[in-house]
Write a protein that holds these residues in place. Structure first.
Motif, PDB file in Angstrom:
ATOM      1  N   GLY A  19      42.641  41.558  53.060  1.00  0.00           N
ATOM      2  CA  GLY A  19      41.325  41.208  52.550  1.00  0.00           C
ATOM      3  C   GLY A  19      41.459  40.128  51.490  1.00  0.00           C
ATOM      4  O   GLY A  19      42.564  39.658  51.205  1.00  0.00           O
ATOM      5  N   PRO A  20      40.352  39.712  50.876  1.00  0.00           N
ATOM      6  CA  PRO A  20      40.419  38.599  49.921  1.00  0.00           C
ATOM      7  C   PRO A  20      41.372  38.892  48.765  1.00  0.00           C
ATOM      8  O   PRO A  20      41.356  39.989  48.199  1.00  0.00           O
ATOM      9  CB  PRO A  20      38.973  38.445  49.451  1.00  0.00           C
ATOM     10  N   MET A  21      42.197  37.898  48.452  1.00  0.00           N
ATOM     11  CA  MET A  21      43.189  38.045  47.386  1.00  0.00           C
ATOM     12  C   MET A  21      43.099  36.865  46.424  1.00  0.00           C
ATOM     13  O   MET A  21      42.861  35.719  46.824  1.00  0.00           O
ATOM     14  CB  MET A  21      44.617  38.081  47.942  1.00  0.00           C
ATOM     15  N   LEU A  22      43.319  37.171  45.153  1.00  0.00           N
ATOM     16  CA  LEU A  22      43.569  36.166  44.123  1.00  0.00           C
ATOM     17  C   LEU A  22      45.062  36.225  43.836  1.00  0.00           C
ATOM     18  O   LEU A  22      45.572  37.252  43.382  1.00  0.00           O
ATOM     19  CB  LEU A  22      42.774  36.480  42.852  1.00  0.00           C
ATOM     20  N   VAL A  23      45.774  35.139  44.140  1.00  0.00           N
ATOM     21  CA  VAL A  23      47.229  35.137  44.034  1.00  0.00           C
ATOM     22  C   VAL A  23      47.659  34.119  42.985  1.00  0.00           C
ATOM     23  O   VAL A  23      47.337  32.930  43.086  1.00  0.00           O
ATOM     24  CB  VAL A  23      47.897  34.799  45.389  1.00  0.00           C
ATOM     25  N   PHE A  24      48.378  34.591  41.972  1.00  0.00           N
ATOM     26  CA  PHE A  24      48.958  33.722  40.957  1.00  0.00           C
ATOM     27  C   PHE A  24      50.403  33.422  41.340  1.00  0.00           C
ATOM     28  O   PHE A  24      51.190  34.342  41.574  1.00  0.00           O
ATOM     29  CB  PHE A  24      48.928  34.386  39.580  1.00  0.00           C
ATOM     30  N   HIS A  25      50.763  32.139  41.373  1.00  0.00           N
ATOM     31  CA  HIS A  25      52.130  31.709  41.671  1.00  0.00           C
ATOM     32  C   HIS A  25      52.747  31.224  40.353  1.00  0.00           C
ATOM     33  O   HIS A  25      52.300  30.230  39.784  1.00  0.00           O
ATOM     34  CB  HIS A  25      52.130  30.564  42.681  1.00  0.00           C
ATOM     35  N   ALA A  26      53.774  31.918  39.859  1.00  0.00           N
ATOM     36  CA  ALA A  26      54.305  31.585  38.532  1.00  0.00           C
ATOM     37  C   ALA A  26      55.805  31.842  38.466  1.00  0.00           C
ATOM     38  O   ALA A  26      56.312  32.777  39.081  1.00  0.00           O
ATOM     39  CB  ALA A  26      53.593  32.402  37.454  1.00  0.00           C
ATOM     40  N   ARG A  27      56.480  30.994  37.684  1.00  0.00           N
ATOM     41  CA  ARG A  27      57.901  31.226  37.405  1.00  0.00           C
ATOM     42  C   ARG A  27      58.051  32.367  36.403  1.00  0.00           C
ATOM     43  O   ARG A  27      57.072  32.856  35.844  1.00  0.00           O
ATOM     44  CB  ARG A  27      58.553  29.951  36.886  1.00  0.00           C
ATOM     45  N   ASP A  28      59.310  32.749  36.152  1.00  0.00           N
ATOM     46  CA  ASP A  28      59.616  33.980  35.423  1.00  0.00           C
ATOM     47  C   ASP A  28      58.830  34.152  34.124  1.00  0.00           C
ATOM     48  O   ASP A  28      58.150  35.154  33.916  1.00  0.00           O
ATOM     49  CB  ASP A  28      61.118  34.035  35.110  1.00  0.00           C
ATOM     50  N   LYS A  29      58.904  33.152  33.210  1.00  0.00           N
ATOM     51  CA  LYS A  29      58.315  33.313  31.880  1.00  0.00           C
ATOM     52  C   LYS A  29      56.805  33.459  31.955  1.00  0.00           C
ATOM     53  O   LYS A  29      56.212  34.356  31.333  1.00  0.00           O
ATOM     54  CB  LYS A  29      58.700  32.129  30.999  1.00  0.00           C
ATOM     55  N   LEU A  30      56.157  32.581  32.715  1.00  0.00           N
ATOM     56  CA  LEU A  30      54.709  32.659  32.830  1.00  0.00           C
ATOM     57  C   LEU A  30      54.284  33.891  33.630  1.00  0.00           C
ATOM     58  O   LEU A  30      53.268  34.522  33.305  1.00  0.00           O
ATOM     59  CB  LEU A  30      54.157  31.392  33.477  1.00  0.00           C
ATOM     60  N   ALA A  31      55.069  34.245  34.646  1.00  0.00           N
ATOM     61  CA  ALA A  31      54.742  35.441  35.423  1.00  0.00           C
ATOM     62  C   ALA A  31      54.789  36.688  34.542  1.00  0.00           C
ATOM     63  O   ALA A  31      53.902  37.554  34.600  1.00  0.00           O
ATOM     64  CB  ALA A  31      55.699  35.570  36.600  1.00  0.00           C
ATOM     65  N   THR A  32      55.814  36.766  33.703  1.00  0.00           N
ATOM     66  CA  THR A  32      55.947  37.922  32.817  1.00  0.00           C
ATOM     67  C   THR A  32      54.805  37.979  31.818  1.00  0.00           C
ATOM     68  O   THR A  32      54.223  39.039  31.568  1.00  0.00           O
ATOM     69  CB  THR A  32      57.293  37.864  32.080  1.00  0.00           C
ATOM     70  N   GLY A  33      54.464  36.827  31.235  1.00  0.00           N
ATOM     71  CA  GLY A  33      53.346  36.795  30.291  1.00  0.00           C
ATOM     72  C   GLY A  33      52.039  37.200  30.942  1.00  0.00           C
ATOM     73  O   GLY A  33      51.228  37.938  30.358  1.00  0.00           O
ATOM     74  N   LEU A  34      51.822  36.738  32.156  1.00  0.00           N
ATOM     75  CA  LEU A  34      50.596  37.087  32.875  1.00  0.00           C
ATOM     76  C   LEU A  34      50.559  38.576  33.178  1.00  0.00           C
ATOM     77  O   LEU A  34      49.528  39.248  33.009  1.00  0.00           O
ATOM     78  CB  LEU A  34      50.518  36.262  34.158  1.00  0.00           C
ATOM     79  N   ALA A  51      37.217  43.749  40.234  1.00  0.00           N
ATOM     80  CA  ALA A  51      35.911  44.420  40.192  1.00  0.00           C
ATOM     81  C   ALA A  51      35.043  44.043  41.386  1.00  0.00           C
ATOM     82  O   ALA A  51      34.162  44.812  41.799  1.00  0.00           O
ATOM     83  CB  ALA A  51      35.195  44.063  38.887  1.00  0.00           C
ATOM     84  N   ALA A  52      35.296  42.861  41.949  1.00  0.00           N
ATOM     85  CA  ALA A  52      34.542  42.408  43.119  1.00  0.00           C
ATOM     86  C   ALA A  52      35.164  42.867  44.431  1.00  0.00           C
ATOM     87  O   ALA A  52      34.685  42.485  45.504  1.00  0.00           O
ATOM     88  CB  ALA A  52      34.456  40.881  43.091  1.00  0.00           C
ATOM     89  N   GLY A  53      36.230  43.670  44.356  1.00  0.00           N
ATOM     90  CA  GLY A  53      36.853  44.188  45.567  1.00  0.00           C
ATOM     91  C   GLY A  53      38.000  43.346  46.095  1.00  0.00           C
ATOM     92  O   GLY A  53      38.500  43.596  47.194  1.00  0.00           O
ATOM     93  N   TRP A  54      38.411  42.345  45.342  1.00  0.00           N
ATOM     94  CA  TRP A  54      39.557  41.535  45.730  1.00  0.00           C
ATOM     95  C   TRP A  54      40.837  42.208  45.237  1.00  0.00           C
ATOM     96  O   TRP A  54      40.826  43.000  44.303  1.00  0.00           O
ATOM     97  CB  TRP A  54      39.465  40.152  45.103  1.00  0.00           C
ATOM     98  N   ALA A  55      41.960  41.837  45.822  1.00  0.00           N
ATOM     99  CA  ALA A  55      43.275  42.161  45.258  1.00  0.00           C
ATOM    100  C   ALA A  55      43.692  41.019  44.345  1.00  0.00           C
ATOM    101  O   ALA A  55      43.340  39.859  44.578  1.00  0.00           O
ATOM    102  CB  ALA A  55      44.301  42.348  46.374  1.00  0.00           C
ATOM    103  N   ALA A  56      44.422  41.338  43.296  1.00  0.00           N
ATOM    104  CA  ALA A  56      44.964  40.323  42.388  1.00  0.00           C
ATOM    105  C   ALA A  56      46.469  40.521  42.308  1.00  0.00           C
ATOM    106  O   ALA A  56      46.935  41.632  41.986  1.00  0.00           O
ATOM    107  CB  ALA A  56      44.335  40.433  41.004  1.00  0.00           C
ATOM    108  N   GLU A  57      47.225  39.485  42.609  1.00  0.00           N
ATOM    109  CA  GLU A  57      48.674  39.604  42.730  1.00  0.00           C
ATOM    110  C   GLU A  57      49.380  38.458  42.008  1.00  0.00           C
ATOM    111  O   GLU A  57      48.810  37.368  41.851  1.00  0.00           O
ATOM    112  CB  GLU A  57      49.101  39.564  44.207  1.00  0.00           C
ATOM    113  N   ILE A  58      50.606  38.716  41.586  1.00  0.00           N
ATOM    114  CA  ILE A  58      51.492  37.679  41.045  1.00  0.00           C
ATOM    115  C   ILE A  58      52.692  37.572  41.964  1.00  0.00           C
ATOM    116  O   ILE A  58      53.332  38.589  42.282  1.00  0.00           O
ATOM    117  CB  ILE A  58      51.979  38.008  39.624  1.00  0.00           C
ATOM    118  N   VAL A  59      53.006  36.348  42.408  1.00  0.00           N
ATOM    119  CA  VAL A  59      54.206  36.135  43.211  1.00  0.00           C
ATOM    120  C   VAL A  59      55.071  35.080  42.524  1.00  0.00           C
ATOM    121  O   VAL A  59      54.558  34.186  41.847  1.00  0.00           O
ATOM    122  CB  VAL A  59      53.861  35.684  44.655  1.00  0.00           C
ATOM    123  N   PRO A  60      56.382  35.178  42.659  1.00  0.00           N
ATOM    124  CA  PRO A  60      57.261  34.156  42.075  1.00  0.00           C
ATOM    125  C   PRO A  60      56.955  32.782  42.668  1.00  0.00           C
ATOM    126  O   PRO A  60      56.774  32.645  43.882  1.00  0.00           O
ATOM    127  CB  PRO A  60      58.670  34.637  42.462  1.00  0.00           C
TER     128      PRO A  60
END
Length: 336
Positions: A19-34, A51-60
């Motif tokens: 289903g709809p996803m919000l995906v953050f692509h970040a290297r180690d330091k920024l990923a950890t901070g996020l 809250a809108a029913g999306w998934a929110a994920e962080i990937v390297p």
């Protein structure tokens, strides 16, 4: 709390089947901070999506993963990296030149951001508001000796008044950047062009040992050339003109209302002189120091109209950017 997924987590099958996803692509330091919730605005965006029913994920971050996201064409991807990529489902977000302000741009960040394409017209910026906004920022950064990197205490090292302040950075041009002069070329040109003004050269914390050695060899106080680790804010307060290739210090100089000469591509060149021929540095400095720059209005325009504050109150502005791409995340006043 957001979870950092494994490197192989984001696949075409997952993109196609989820289903709809919000995906953050970040290297180690920024990923950890996020993941820790250190970035309030992006955290608010993630909360809004969930809250809108999306998934929110962080990937390297990996170039291949971003390319996969672009090719698949769905979901919403926020890339915390400088590599320029345009796609209907991609935004770029990284910390800006002043702490507390971020890019949220559909083209790229820093020198490649869409800011570089925009025309700045000081007549369209309210003067009194800009003066107040600039004054609050100056009060936040200058008395507190605040910058992106830790500085020596104010006043610990003396700085000759009326100097030229040159701020070094990596000698090798970073990927995705354009430098018209190298750092050594700018330094050598400034030594020849300084005239009666002292030249103060500040190394960068990221300079390699051999770069620091080269810079140190330029120190010649008897000839008016000083290599110094003095605070950025002492140097900017004392100088008549700031020189740099593309360093963020060029933007910080606007808080001190100082003229700036750049020697590379930036997205804040609308408020500075850009040098492409080192033989013309004297002309460039003269042009920079002769002009009455609208620093207060430029800083206000750049940050408030082209960047976003790292605070949940900036979420409506981010959602407006997302909406302009035709993407709707939950209830949004822009859709009926």
């Amino acid at each position: 709390m957001l979870e950092i997924r494994p490197e192989d987590w984001l696949t075409r099958r997952r993109l196609e089947d989820s289903g709809p996803m919000l995906v953050f692509h970040a290297r180690d330091k920024l990923a950890t901070g996020l993941a820790r919730g250190s970035f309030r605005l992006l955290g608010a965006l993630a909360d809004h999506a969930v809250a809108a029913g999306w998934a929110a994920e962080i990937v390297p971050y990996a170039r291949e993963t971003v390319d996969l996201a672009v090719a698949q064409g769905g979901h919403l991807h926020v890339v915390l990296e400088d590599r320029p990529v345009y796609a209907p489902n991609v935004f770029h977000a990284v910390p800006g030149y002043l702490r507390g302000w971020w890019y949220f741009d559909e083209l790229a960040t820093r020198n490649n951001s869409s800011n570089r394409l925009r025309q700045f017209d000081p007549r369209l910026v309210a003067g009194k508001f800009a003066e107040g906004f600039h004054a609050r920022l100056a009060e936040q950064f200058i008395p507190e000796n605040f910058s992106k990197f830790e500085q020596l205490p104010r006043g610990q090292l003396s700085v000759p008044p009326g100097c030229l302040a040159l701020f070094a950075q990596d000698f090798k041009t970073p990927r995705w950047h354009s430098h018209y002069l190298s750092v050594p070329e700018l330094i050598q040109a400034a030594i020849l062009a300084r005239g009666d003004r002292p030249l103060c050269i500040k190394p960068h914390p990221n300079n390699a040992p051999e770069e620091l050695e080269w810079i140190a060899r330029q120190n010649a106080p008897e000839r008016g050339v000083h290599v110094t680790d003095a605070s950025i804010h002492d140097l900017l307060a004392a100088c008549d003109c700031a020189l740099t290739v593309t360093s963020a210090v060029g933007f910080e100089a606007f808080l001190h209302r100082k003229p700036v000469v750049l020697a590379g591509q930036t997205d804040f060149a609308q408020n500075a002189i850009t040098l492409t021929d080192r033989r013309r540095l004297p002309e460039a400095m003269a042009a920079a120091m002769a002009r009455d720059w609208p620093h207060e209005k430029f800083v206000t325009w750049f940050l408030r109209q082209n960047c976003v504050e790292d605070h949940p109150r900036a979420l409506p502005a981010v959602l407006a950017c997302i909406r302009a791409k035709g993407i709707r995340i939950g209830a949004d006043e822009g859709f009926y």
